[in-house]
Design a protein around this motif. Structure first.
Motif, mmCIF file in Angstrom:
data_model
loop_
_atom_site.group_PDB
_atom_site.id
_atom_site.type_symbol
_atom_site.label_atom_id
_atom_site.label_comp_id
_atom_site.label_asym_id
_atom_site.label_seq_id
_atom_site.Cartn_x
_atom_site.Cartn_y
_atom_site.Cartn_z
ATOM 1 N N ASP A 85 0.831 -1.212 0.000
ATOM 2 C CA ASP A 85 0.000 0.000 0.000
ATOM 3 C C ASP A 85 0.861 1.257 0.000
ATOM 4 O O ASP A 85 0.593 2.214 -0.731
ATOM 5 C CB ASP A 85 -0.941 0.017 1.208
ATOM 6 N N GLU A 86 1.909 1.257 0.801
ATOM 7 C CA GLU A 86 2.803 2.410 0.870
ATOM 8 C C GLU A 86 3.519 2.630 -0.466
ATOM 9 O O GLU A 86 3.630 3.766 -0.942
ATOM 10 C CB GLU A 86 3.831 2.215 1.991
ATOM 11 N N LEU A 87 3.994 1.547 -1.084
ATOM 12 C CA LEU A 87 4.671 1.670 -2.379
ATOM 13 C C LEU A 87 3.734 2.208 -3.457
ATOM 14 O O LEU A 87 4.120 3.064 -4.258
ATOM 15 C CB LEU A 87 5.247 0.322 -2.808
ATOM 16 N N ILE A 88 2.507 1.715 -3.483
ATOM 17 C CA ILE A 88 1.540 2.178 -4.478
ATOM 18 C C ILE A 88 1.211 3.650 -4.249
ATOM 19 O O ILE A 88 1.144 4.437 -5.198
ATOM 20 C CB ILE A 88 0.274 1.301 -4.455
ATOM 21 N N ASP A 89 1.034 4.050 -2.986
ATOM 22 C CA ASP A 89 0.742 5.451 -2.683
ATOM 23 C C ASP A 89 1.896 6.362 -3.090
ATOM 24 O O ASP A 89 1.688 7.441 -3.655
ATOM 25 C CB ASP A 89 0.426 5.634 -1.198
ATOM 26 N N GLN A 90 3.133 5.937 -2.832
ATOM 27 C CA GLN A 90 4.297 6.738 -3.222
ATOM 28 C C GLN A 90 4.397 6.848 -4.740
ATOM 29 O O GLN A 90 4.666 7.923 -5.275
ATOM 30 C CB GLN A 90 5.585 6.121 -2.675
ATOM 31 N N SER A 91 4.165 5.744 -5.426
ATOM 32 C CA SER A 91 4.221 5.744 -6.884
ATOM 33 C C SER A 91 3.156 6.666 -7.459
ATOM 34 O O SER A 91 3.410 7.436 -8.391
ATOM 35 C CB SER A 91 4.026 4.319 -7.396
ATOM 36 N N ARG A 92 1.962 6.610 -6.902
ATOM 37 C CA ARG A 92 0.861 7.456 -7.363
ATOM 38 C C ARG A 92 1.161 8.929 -7.110
ATOM 39 O O ARG A 92 0.886 9.780 -7.950
ATOM 40 C CB ARG A 92 -0.421 7.030 -6.657
ATOM 41 N N ALA A 93 1.753 9.238 -5.948
ATOM 42 C CA ALA A 93 2.093 10.627 -5.618
ATOM 43 C C ALA A 93 3.142 11.157 -6.600
ATOM 44 O O ALA A 93 3.049 12.303 -7.057
ATOM 45 C CB ALA A 93 2.594 10.726 -4.185
ATOM 46 N N LYS A 94 4.135 10.331 -6.924
ATOM 47 C CA LYS A 94 5.155 10.759 -7.891
ATOM 48 C C LYS A 94 4.537 10.990 -9.262
ATOM 49 O O LYS A 94 4.849 11.960 -9.946
ATOM 50 C CB LYS A 94 6.265 9.719 -7.990
ATOM 51 N N ARG A 95 3.644 10.084 -9.672
ATOM 52 C CA ARG A 95 2.982 10.220 -10.970
ATOM 53 C C ARG A 95 2.147 11.503 -11.020
ATOM 54 O O ARG A 95 2.170 12.233 -12.008
ATOM 55 C CB ARG A 95 2.102 8.998 -11.213
ATOM 56 N N ASN A 96 1.424 11.798 -9.930
ATOM 57 C CA ASN A 96 0.622 13.017 -9.871
ATOM 58 C C ASN A 96 1.498 14.258 -9.949
ATOM 59 O O ASN A 96 1.141 15.233 -10.599
ATOM 60 C CB ASN A 96 -0.239 13.040 -8.609
ATOM 61 N N ALA A 97 2.638 14.236 -9.269
ATOM 62 C CA ALA A 97 3.551 15.380 -9.293
ATOM 63 C C ALA A 97 4.094 15.598 -10.703
ATOM 64 O O ALA A 97 4.183 16.732 -11.175
ATOM 65 C CB ALA A 97 4.687 15.175 -8.303
ATOM 66 N N VAL A 98 4.441 14.516 -11.379
ATOM 67 C CA VAL A 98 4.943 14.625 -12.751
ATOM 68 C C VAL A 98 3.850 15.170 -13.667
ATOM 69 O O VAL A 98 4.097 16.063 -14.489
ATOM 70 C CB VAL A 98 5.457 13.254 -13.269
ATOM 71 N N ASN A 99 2.627 14.670 -13.513
ATOM 72 C CA ASN A 99 1.517 15.147 -14.346
ATOM 73 C C ASN A 99 1.229 16.623 -14.090
ATOM 74 O O ASN A 99 0.943 17.374 -15.021
ATOM 75 C CB ASN A 99 0.260 14.314 -14.099
ATOM 76 N N GLU A 100 1.295 17.041 -12.835
ATOM 77 C CA GLU A 100 1.051 18.439 -12.490
ATOM 78 C C GLU A 100 2.135 19.330 -13.106
ATOM 79 O O GLU A 100 1.838 20.379 -13.676
ATOM 80 C CB GLU A 100 1.026 18.607 -10.971
ATOM 81 N N THR A 101 3.374 18.906 -13.006
ATOM 82 C CA THR A 101 4.482 19.669 -13.594
ATOM 83 C C THR A 101 4.330 19.745 -15.109
ATOM 84 O O THR A 101 4.516 20.804 -15.712
ATOM 85 C CB THR A 101 5.833 19.020 -13.237
ATOM 86 N N HIS A 102 3.952 18.628 -15.726
ATOM 87 C CA HIS A 102 3.744 18.610 -17.169
ATOM 88 C C HIS A 102 2.629 19.588 -17.561
ATOM 89 O O HIS A 102 2.755 20.322 -18.546
ATOM 90 C CB HIS A 102 3.402 17.198 -17.642
ATOM 91 N N GLY A 103 1.536 19.605 -16.772
ATOM 92 C CA GLY A 103 0.438 20.533 -17.052
ATOM 93 C C GLY A 103 0.868 21.982 -16.945
ATOM 94 O O GLY A 103 0.484 22.828 -17.755
ATOM 95 N N ARG A 104 1.708 22.281 -15.965
ATOM 96 C CA ARG A 104 2.215 23.649 -15.819
ATOM 97 C C ARG A 104 3.116 24.034 -16.988
ATOM 98 O O ARG A 104 3.054 25.145 -17.484
ATOM 99 C CB ARG A 104 2.968 23.797 -14.509
ATOM 100 N N LEU A 105 3.952 23.095 -17.417
ATOM 101 C CA LEU A 105 4.809 23.370 -18.567
ATOM 102 C C LEU A 105 3.978 23.624 -19.823
ATOM 103 O O LEU A 105 4.281 24.522 -20.608
ATOM 104 C CB LEU A 105 5.781 22.215 -18.812
#
Length: 119
Positions: A85-105
Motif C-alpha cells: 500500500d505504501e509503495l503504491i501510494d508513493q508511486s501514485r504521488a510521484k505520478r501526480n507530481a509529474v503530471n502536475e508539472t507537465h500541465g504547468r509546462l
C-alpha cells in the motif's frame, strides 16, 4: 443522455434570447458540469480498479516468496500488505507530481497564465 443534454442546451439558448447574453453563462456552466460528471465517475472507477489490480498482483508475487527471500529484502510476511500500500501510494504521488508539472509546462508553452499560489 444526449437528449437531456440537447434539452438543456435548448433551454440555454432560450434563456439567452429571453434575458440577454449574461443569462446563458450559468446555464452553460451547469451543462458543462453535467457533461463532465460521467467522465469523472468513469475515471475514478478505472483508477480504483487499476490500484486494486496493482495491489493484488504485487501482494501475490511477494507472498509467493519464501521467508528467507522476504527476510533478505527486509520484509516480514505479515507486513506485505502495508508495504505494498505504501509503495503504491508513493508511486501514485510521484505520478501526480509529474503530471502536475507537465500541465504547468504546457500552460507556460501555450501562454496560459498559471493562477497565483499554484506554483
Amino acid at each position: 443522455m444526449m437528449s437531456r443534454l440537447s434539452y438543456l442546451t435548448g433551454l440555454a439558448h432560450k434563456a439567452d434570447s429571453d434575458r440577454g447574453h449574461r443569462a446563458i453563462l450559468p446555464v452553460t456552466s451547469a451543462i458543462s458540469r453535467l457533461a463532465e460528471a460521467p467522465v469523472t465517475v468513469l475515471r475514478t472507477a478505472v483508477d480504483g480498479v487499476v490500484r486494486w489490480h496493482e495491489r493484488r498482483s504485487t501482494i501475490k508475487v511477494l507472498s509467493d516468496l519464501d521467508d528467507r527471500l522476504l527476510r533478505d529484502i527486509g520484509l516480514l510476511r505479515g507486513d506485505i500488505g502495508f508495504v505494498v500500500d505504501e509503495l503504491i501510494d508513493q508511486s501514485r504521488a510521484k505520478r501526480n507530481a509529474v503530471n502536475e508539472t507537465h500541465g504547468r509546462l504546457q500552460s507556460v508553452r501555450s501562454g496560459t497564465p498559471i493562477p497565483m499560489g499554484c506554483g
